[in-house]
Design a protein around this motif. Sequence first.
Motif, PDB file in Angstrom:
ATOM      1  N   SER A  40      52.517  37.764  10.058  1.00 29.60           N
ATOM      2  CA  SER A  40      51.574  37.903  11.180  1.00 29.60           C
ATOM      3  C   SER A  40      50.442  38.888  10.926  1.00 29.60           C
ATOM      4  O   SER A  40      49.278  38.579  11.157  1.00 29.60           O
ATOM      5  CB  SER A  40      52.335  38.311  12.451  1.00 29.60           C
ATOM      6  OG  SER A  40      53.201  37.262  12.856  1.00 29.60           O
ATOM      7  N   ALA A  53      55.963  30.921  14.103  1.00 24.83           N
ATOM      8  CA  ALA A  53      56.037  29.660  14.855  1.00 24.83           C
ATOM      9  C   ALA A  53      57.289  29.736  15.730  1.00 24.83           C
ATOM     10  O   ALA A  53      58.233  30.437  15.381  1.00 24.83           O
ATOM     11  CB  ALA A  53      56.130  28.478  13.893  1.00 24.83           C
ATOM     12  N   SER A 102      56.527  32.078  19.464  1.00 28.13           N
ATOM     13  CA  SER A 102      55.816  32.613  18.295  1.00 28.13           C
ATOM     14  C   SER A 102      55.070  33.882  18.699  1.00 28.13           C
ATOM     15  O   SER A 102      54.809  34.109  19.893  1.00 28.13           O
ATOM     16  CB  SER A 102      54.810  31.589  17.762  1.00 28.13           C
ATOM     17  OG  SER A 102      53.686  31.527  18.641  1.00 28.13           O
TER      18      SER A 102
END
Length: 679
Positions: free
Chosen positions: A60, A126, A133
Motif C-alpha cells: 500500500s 484487495a 481493502s
Amino acid sequence: MANRLAQATSPYLLQHADNPVDWWTWSEEAFAEARRRDVPVLLSVGYSSCHWCHVMAHESFEDQATADEMNAHFVNVKVDREERPDVDAVYMEAVQAATGQGGWPMTVFLTPDAEPFYFGTYFPPAPRHGMPSFRQVLQGVRQAWQERRDEVGEVAGKITRDLAGRELSVGGDEGPGEQELAQALLGLTREYDPQRGGFGGAPKFPPSMVIEFLLRHHARTGAEGALQMAADTCERMARGGIYDQLGGGFARYSVDRDWVVPHFEKMLYDNALLCRVYAHLWRATGSELARRVALETADFMVRELRTPEGGFASALDADSDDGSGRQVEGAYYVWTPEQLREVLGDDDADLAARYFGVTEEGTFEEGASVLQLPQRDEVFDAARIDGVRERLLAARDRRPAPGRDDKVVAAWNGLAIAALAETGAYFGRPDLVEAAVAAGDLLVRVHLDEQARIARTSKDGQVGGNAGVLEDYADVAEGFLALASVTGEGVWLDFAGLLVDHVLARFLDVESGALYDTASDAERLIRRPQDPTDNATPSGWTAAAGALLGYAAHTGSEPHRTAAERALGVVKALGPRVPRFIGWGLAVAEAVLDGPREVAVVGRGADDPATAELHRTALLGTAPGAVVAVGTEGGDEFPLLADRPLVGGAPAAYVCRNFTCDAPTTDPGRLRTALGGRA
C-alpha cells in the motif's frame, strides 16, 4: 520523493523515507496541518522487524495510487512503537477496546485533536477474508469525515472519554502475601502445558518473567512443582526451533504449541531476559543445558546485536533474501536435506538430519526444516556434532543476513546489562561483564542529561528526541544495580539512585501509590498511559517496583522501600487472577517476602582470592532479590560496607534482612547455606 522521515533516527521510519506517501512524524506540526486543511490524521504504527508491517508497506505505502489518495485526503503520521511506546499504548488500548484485538501494523484515524474514531491493524490491497481493502477503508473514512462529521465527532469524543475513565484499581498499599503467591502458583499450574512446557496454546511466547517467579518461589519455599515447571519449560524451549541451534539466541515466539516453528525475528529484550533466566536456572540446579544456553545467548547478543558504540541493537528481522532477491521469512535459518548434503556430504548430512530433526517433508514451508534437538534414544559423537555445527554455521554466515534495527533502546539495554553482568560473573567470563559495563557507559554518556533524565533511544551514538518512559528508568536502574553487585563499583549504585529518584518525583501518583508510564511533565496525550501487566518485557510499573526495592536494600532508604511495596498492591490484585501476565511483579513480591537479603563482602581488594570466592558465592545465592556489595574494609563505595570490619584479618561476609543480621562469616560454605546457594 523523500518525505520528512529522511531525517529520522528510527530505522523503521527510515524504511518509509522513500515512500510516495507524504509522511509526517508524530508532532504538533502534523496536527496543526490537519486543522489547517480540515482533514483527519491517518496514524500508522509499527516497528522495523514486524513482518506484516513490511507487507502492508510494500502493498500500500509503496503504491503510487494509494499514496495519492492518502496525501490528498489525510495528514499521514508514521510512528515507531519502540521509540514512542506511550503513543502506541494509548491508541492500542483504543483499538483493543473497540475491536477486541490489537497488533501491528496499527492503523488509526484521528481527528485533528488526536481523538481516535476508526481503527484497524493490517488492511490488504484487495478485499479478502471478510476484510475491506485499504483503499476502501480510506474512501469510507473520507466519506464519513465529509458527510457525517457530527457523528465522527461524537464517536471520537465517546472513545476518548471512555479511555480517560479507565482508571486502575491499585489493590491497596501492600503487595501480595504468602496466600496470594500460592494462588498465583496454583493458577500457573492450571495453565501449564505438561506435555510441551510453557503456558497456554499457540502461539506460544517464552514466559521468561513467569520463570523468574517460579525460580524465586522455589528458592523461598522449596516448592518442587515450581522448579519443575521452570526447568521443563526451559528445556523444551532450548530443544525447540524457537532457539537458534547453530548461533544461539531465541526467536520472538513459536507459532505452534511445540516450540517448533518460530516467528523468526530476534529481539534484544527476549534474549536479555532469557539469558538471565537460564543463568538463574543453572544457579539453582547446576543444569549443563542451562549453562550452555545462557552462554550461547550472551555470546549471540554480543556478536550480533552489539553496536560500534558499545550499546545493543533492538532486533534482527524475521525476513531475509532467500538468494533469489525475494525477502522470505526464516530464509536465513531453515534447511532442506539437500542443503545439508551440499555443505556436509552424504554421511554427515544424514547425521545432521537425525540430530537436528530435518525431514524430507520439512517442518516449515516448501520442504525446509527449522533446526531443533528432538528427544532421541541415539547417542551422538559430541566432537563430530561440534564439527557439523561449525560447518553449518559457516555456510549460514554466507547467506544474506536479516536486517538489523540499529537503534539502542534504553530499557532493553538495561535488561541486557543485567543479564550479561550476571552471566559473566557466574561463569568466569570477564568479557561479558566488560560488554555490560560498555553498554552502561554508553547509556550514561549519550542517554542521560545533566539532570539524569534519560532519553528513550540513540542511534550511531546520537541521542534521539524522545523522552524516556517509566520502563527506561526502571530497567536501566535494574541493569546498573546488577553492575554494582558484580563489579563492586559504587558509581553504578549512584546512577541507579538518580534514576529511581526520577521515578518517585515524576512517575508516581503519591495519593494512590500507582505508577504512570509517562512522566508528569511529558507530552500530554489523550490519556496518560498506565499499564501494570508484564507482556514481552516487564511493565514499567513492576520493573520500577523491583528497582526501587533493590535500591532500598542497598541504602536502607525508607521512601524507596515504601514506594516499592505500594506499587506491588496491583500485583496483589492481579497475581491470583492473571499470573501469566504479571510474572515480574510476582518475582519482585517474592523478594519482598524474603527480605530481600543484604550481603556485604568486606575483603582485601579485587585481586584477593578469598575475597573473590566470598563475592562469587554471594552472587550465586538463590535468595530472591538479594543485593551484594563488595569492597575493602573502611571503603565508602557502598552504604552496606559501613562499619563492617575484616574478621580476624580475613575477608568476611555479612548477611542481613528485615533489620536483623547474622554473625559475619569467613567461610564460603556457611555463606552459601545462608543464601540458599548450591554446594
